[in-house]
Structure formats: C-alpha cells, structure tokens
Design a protein around this motif. Structure first.
Motif, PDB file in Angstrom:
ATOM      1  N   PRO A  45       0.664  -1.149  -0.041  1.00  0.00           N
ATOM      2  CA  PRO A  45       0.012   0.139  -0.074  1.00  0.00           C
ATOM      3  C   PRO A  45       0.825   1.148  -0.074  1.00  0.00           C
ATOM      4  O   PRO A  45       2.049   1.219   0.340  1.00  0.00           O
ATOM      5  CB  PRO A  45      -0.647  -0.214   1.215  1.00  0.00           C
ATOM      6  CG  PRO A  45       0.128  -0.902   2.247  1.00  0.00           C
ATOM      7  CD  PRO A  45       0.819  -2.032   1.222  1.00  0.00           C
ATOM      8  N   VAL A  46       0.232   2.255  -0.483  1.00  0.00           N
ATOM      9  CA  VAL A  46       1.018   3.623  -0.476  1.00  0.00           C
ATOM     10  C   VAL A  46      -0.108   4.671   0.095  1.00  0.00           C
ATOM     11  O   VAL A  46      -1.112   4.535  -0.244  1.00  0.00           O
ATOM     12  CB  VAL A  46       1.289   4.208  -1.921  1.00  0.00           C
ATOM     13  CG1 VAL A  46       1.999   5.416  -2.045  1.00  0.00           C
ATOM     14  CG2 VAL A  46       2.300   3.085  -2.490  1.00  0.00           C
ATOM     15  N   LEU A  47       0.380   5.577   1.004  1.00  0.00           N
ATOM     16  CA  LEU A  47      -0.608   6.354   1.815  1.00  0.00           C
ATOM     17  C   LEU A  47      -0.572   7.584   0.840  1.00  0.00           C
ATOM     18  O   LEU A  47      -1.633   8.368   0.851  1.00  0.00           O
ATOM     19  CB  LEU A  47       0.014   6.728   3.087  1.00  0.00           C
ATOM     20  CG  LEU A  47      -0.087   5.641   4.241  1.00  0.00           C
ATOM     21  CD1 LEU A  47       0.517   5.922   5.615  1.00  0.00           C
ATOM     22  CD2 LEU A  47      -1.741   5.183   4.507  1.00  0.00           C
ATOM     23  N   GLN A  48       0.499   8.242   0.476  1.00  0.00           N
ATOM     24  CA  GLN A  48       0.172   9.539  -0.267  1.00  0.00           C
ATOM     25  C   GLN A  48       0.141   9.608  -1.546  1.00  0.00           C
ATOM     26  O   GLN A  48       1.086   9.371  -2.403  1.00  0.00           O
ATOM     27  CB  GLN A  48       1.761  10.229   0.078  1.00  0.00           C
ATOM     28  CG  GLN A  48       2.282  10.299   1.522  1.00  0.00           C
ATOM     29  CD  GLN A  48       3.643  10.947   1.543  1.00  0.00           C
ATOM     30  OE1 GLN A  48       3.717  11.871   1.298  1.00  0.00           O
ATOM     31  NE2 GLN A  48       4.257  10.169   2.416  1.00  0.00           N
ATOM     32  N   GLU A  52      -4.027  15.956   0.427  1.00  0.00           N
ATOM     33  CA  GLU A  52      -5.082  15.625   1.405  1.00  0.00           C
ATOM     34  C   GLU A  52      -4.488  14.308   2.167  1.00  0.00           C
ATOM     35  O   GLU A  52      -4.556  13.974   3.468  1.00  0.00           O
ATOM     36  CB  GLU A  52      -6.357  15.172   0.894  1.00  0.00           C
ATOM     37  CG  GLU A  52      -7.249  16.450   0.462  1.00  0.00           C
ATOM     38  CD  GLU A  52      -6.782  16.911  -1.059  1.00  0.00           C
ATOM     39  OE1 GLU A  52      -6.305  15.956  -1.959  1.00  0.00           O
ATOM     40  OE2 GLU A  52      -6.889  17.973  -1.270  1.00  0.00           O
ATOM     41  N   ASP A  53      -3.966  13.146   1.515  1.00  0.00           N
ATOM     42  CA  ASP A  53      -3.412  11.929   1.980  1.00  0.00           C
ATOM     43  C   ASP A  53      -2.078  12.250   2.951  1.00  0.00           C
ATOM     44  O   ASP A  53      -1.835  11.731   4.082  1.00  0.00           O
ATOM     45  CB  ASP A  53      -2.978  10.899   0.968  1.00  0.00           C
ATOM     46  CG  ASP A  53      -4.118  10.388   0.271  1.00  0.00           C
ATOM     47  OD1 ASP A  53      -5.224  10.406   0.694  1.00  0.00           O
ATOM     48  OD2 ASP A  53      -4.021   9.872  -0.704  1.00  0.00           O
ATOM     49  N   VAL A  54      -1.425  13.287   2.547  1.00  0.00           N
ATOM     50  CA  VAL A  54      -0.098  13.824   3.150  1.00  0.00           C
ATOM     51  C   VAL A  54      -0.631  14.543   4.584  1.00  0.00           C
ATOM     52  O   VAL A  54      -0.146  14.197   5.534  1.00  0.00           O
ATOM     53  CB  VAL A  54       0.771  14.827   2.425  1.00  0.00           C
ATOM     54  CG1 VAL A  54       1.743  15.244   3.289  1.00  0.00           C
ATOM     55  CG2 VAL A  54       1.151  14.162   1.147  1.00  0.00           C
ATOM     56  N   ARG A  84     -10.320   4.456   6.056  1.00  0.00           N
ATOM     57  CA  ARG A  84      -9.754   3.637   5.049  1.00  0.00           C
ATOM     58  C   ARG A  84      -8.186   3.787   5.097  1.00  0.00           C
ATOM     59  O   ARG A  84      -7.522   2.716   5.153  1.00  0.00           O
ATOM     60  CB  ARG A  84     -10.340   3.805   3.832  1.00  0.00           C
ATOM     61  CG  ARG A  84      -9.978   2.528   2.723  1.00  0.00           C
ATOM     62  CD  ARG A  84     -10.729   2.650   1.481  1.00  0.00           C
ATOM     63  NE  ARG A  84     -11.979   2.703   1.632  1.00  0.00           N
ATOM     64  CZ  ARG A  84     -13.108   3.198   0.848  1.00  0.00           C
ATOM     65  NH1 ARG A  84     -12.559   3.915  -0.302  1.00  0.00           N
ATOM     66  NH2 ARG A  84     -13.874   2.942   0.844  1.00  0.00           N
ATOM     67  N   LYS A  85      -7.889   4.863   5.208  1.00  0.00           N
ATOM     68  CA  LYS A  85      -6.382   5.108   4.918  1.00  0.00           C
ATOM     69  C   LYS A  85      -5.671   4.625   6.298  1.00  0.00           C
ATOM     70  O   LYS A  85      -4.407   4.222   6.238  1.00  0.00           O
ATOM     71  CB  LYS A  85      -6.163   6.702   4.756  1.00  0.00           C
ATOM     72  CG  LYS A  85      -6.171   7.191   3.342  1.00  0.00           C
ATOM     73  CD  LYS A  85      -5.120   6.379   2.386  1.00  0.00           C
ATOM     74  CE  LYS A  85      -5.201   6.892   1.201  1.00  0.00           C
ATOM     75  NZ  LYS A  85      -4.204   6.461   0.389  1.00  0.00           N
ATOM     76  N   ALA A  86      -6.523   4.499   7.527  1.00  0.00           N
ATOM     77  CA  ALA A  86      -5.803   4.121   8.719  1.00  0.00           C
ATOM     78  C   ALA A  86      -5.428   2.635   8.494  1.00  0.00           C
ATOM     79  O   ALA A  86      -4.720   2.137   9.118  1.00  0.00           O
ATOM     80  CB  ALA A  86      -6.867   4.312   9.871  1.00  0.00           C
ATOM     81  N   ALA A  87      -6.254   1.919   7.831  1.00  0.00           N
ATOM     82  CA  ALA A  87      -5.858   0.736   7.630  1.00  0.00           C
ATOM     83  C   ALA A  87      -4.747   0.285   6.687  1.00  0.00           C
ATOM     84  O   ALA A  87      -3.794  -0.501   7.303  1.00  0.00           O
ATOM     85  CB  ALA A  87      -7.186  -0.118   6.818  1.00  0.00           C
ATOM     86  N   GLU A  88      -4.399   1.126   5.848  1.00  0.00           N
ATOM     87  CA  GLU A  88      -3.221   0.978   4.902  1.00  0.00           C
ATOM     88  C   GLU A  88      -2.109   1.498   6.048  1.00  0.00           C
ATOM     89  O   GLU A  88      -1.008   0.991   5.791  1.00  0.00           O
ATOM     90  CB  GLU A  88      -3.363   2.051   3.741  1.00  0.00           C
ATOM     91  CG  GLU A  88      -4.313   1.520   2.669  1.00  0.00           C
ATOM     92  CD  GLU A  88      -4.549   2.303   1.623  1.00  0.00           C
ATOM     93  OE1 GLU A  88      -3.827   3.461   1.571  1.00  0.00           O
ATOM     94  OE2 GLU A  88      -5.527   2.150   0.767  1.00  0.00           O
ATOM     95  N   GLU A 124       8.030   7.445   1.959  1.00  0.00           N
ATOM     96  CA  GLU A 124       7.104   7.457   3.168  1.00  0.00           C
ATOM     97  C   GLU A 124       7.436   6.206   4.222  1.00  0.00           C
ATOM     98  O   GLU A 124       7.176   6.651   5.455  1.00  0.00           O
ATOM     99  CB  GLU A 124       5.601   7.493   2.707  1.00  0.00           C
ATOM    100  CG  GLU A 124       5.124   6.096   2.264  1.00  0.00           C
ATOM    101  CD  GLU A 124       3.605   6.252   1.925  1.00  0.00           C
ATOM    102  OE1 GLU A 124       3.025   7.191   1.520  1.00  0.00           O
ATOM    103  OE2 GLU A 124       3.012   5.305   1.947  1.00  0.00           O
ATOM    104  N   ARG A 125       7.645   5.127   3.729  1.00  0.00           N
ATOM    105  CA  ARG A 125       8.179   4.085   4.506  1.00  0.00           C
ATOM    106  C   ARG A 125       9.377   4.278   5.369  1.00  0.00           C
ATOM    107  O   ARG A 125       9.348   4.064   6.575  1.00  0.00           O
ATOM    108  CB  ARG A 125       8.412   2.585   3.796  1.00  0.00           C
ATOM    109  CG  ARG A 125       7.124   2.377   3.241  1.00  0.00           C
ATOM    110  CD  ARG A 125       7.128   1.168   2.321  1.00  0.00           C
ATOM    111  NE  ARG A 125       5.909   0.845   1.593  1.00  0.00           N
ATOM    112  CZ  ARG A 125       5.616   0.183   0.372  1.00  0.00           C
ATOM    113  NH1 ARG A 125       6.764  -0.208  -0.123  1.00  0.00           N
ATOM    114  NH2 ARG A 125       4.606  -0.069   0.172  1.00  0.00           N
TER     115      ARG A 125
END
Length: 172
Positions: A45-48, A52-54, A84-88, A124-125
C-alpha cells in the motif's frame, strides 16, 4: 568450458535485464513484496497519493500512536483509526517497516548506497521507520538509546541525501 561460461553469463544477463522494478524496490522494504494471506494481492500500500493524504498522514502521527509490547503500532484516536487510509497506515506500520535494530541498520546501509531518488512509497516508509526509531530511542536507556539514536540519525541523513538528489535533479 568457454562456451558454458558464455551461456551462463548470457543467462545471468537475461535474468537480470528482465527483473521488474517491483523487485528492485524489494531491496529496501522486502516485506512489501510478500503476498497478503487473505488475497492474491501484493502487500504494497501507498499512503500519499494526494495532498489530502499527506495531511491525513500528518494527522495520524499527531493523533498519538500506541505501540504495544509486541511493537504493534495503532492510532489511539478511534475516529481517525476507522478511516480507510488508517487500515493502509496500519499495514505499512505493522507489516512493512522494519522493527528490529538489525533490520533498520540494514535499511540505513542500503539507503546510503541507493543510486537514485527514492520512490514515494519508499520515502514514506523510510519516514515512518524514522518515526518508529525516534520512539524507540525515547523509550530506551543507556547503550540501547545510543544505538537507536544513531539509527535515527542515519535514516535522517539518508532522507536528507534523497531530498538533495531530488532538488539537484530539478535545478539541472
């Protein structure tokens, strides 16, 4: 004998040339290339993906994280944790980023010799690994604190180097 060596070198070159970029990323975060048990999808998964994701990632980090004795990371704020992004975020923090000092040092070593600008997911990782390392440094004492702090500084230097590479490419 020469013929066998030539065939072996040709095979090696062919195998090396056909390796996809996905496998080259595995060198930094090998856990991201495992299959998820519940599906046939890669655990990558990628968060950014947007500004808004950042901002949301920043909110996750500000919301106070809980790290239990098993080094499992979770978001304390229940409302944020239900997104949902919290799961990622949970998957990245608990399945992908390295947690042991040995794995983090290995990552720092690989980053110090990485020849190009990091992909956004690797960046990000690495930032999340740095956050985890800072937490462990704050929770440790004595020699362990020094070891975690040194790892934090090494990750910081790697990210700074990556940002400078990116900046130099843009100005060229």
């Amino acid at each position: 004998m020469l013929w066998k060596t030539l065939v072996l070198l040709l095979f090696y070159y062919s195998a090396h040339a056909t390796v996809s970029h996905r496998w080259s990323r595995a060198m930094l975060f090998p856990a991201a290339q495992r299959f998820k048990r519940s599906s046939a999808a890669f655990l990558n998964p990628v968060l950014q993906n947007s500004l808004e994701d950042v901002v949301l990632l920043y909110e996750f980090l500000l919301a106070e994280l809980d790290i239990d004795k098993g080094q499992r990371i979770s978001i304390k704020d229940e409302e944020l944790a239900s997104l949902r992004k919290a799961a990622e975020f949970d998957t990245i923090c608990n399945e992908i980023i390295p947690k042991s000092i040995t794995e983090i040092r290995r990552l720092s070593s690989r980053l110090s010799s990485y020849p190009r600008v990091l992909k956004k997911e690797d960046f990000e990782r690495t930032v999340l690994t740095m956050v985890y390392t800072a937490y462990r440094a704050a929770q440790s004492q004595g020699h362990q604190k020094d070891t975690w702090a040194e790892s934090f500084v090494n990750l910081y230097k790697a990210l700074k180097n990556d940002l400078m590479l990116s900046y130099n490419k843009q100005t060229s």
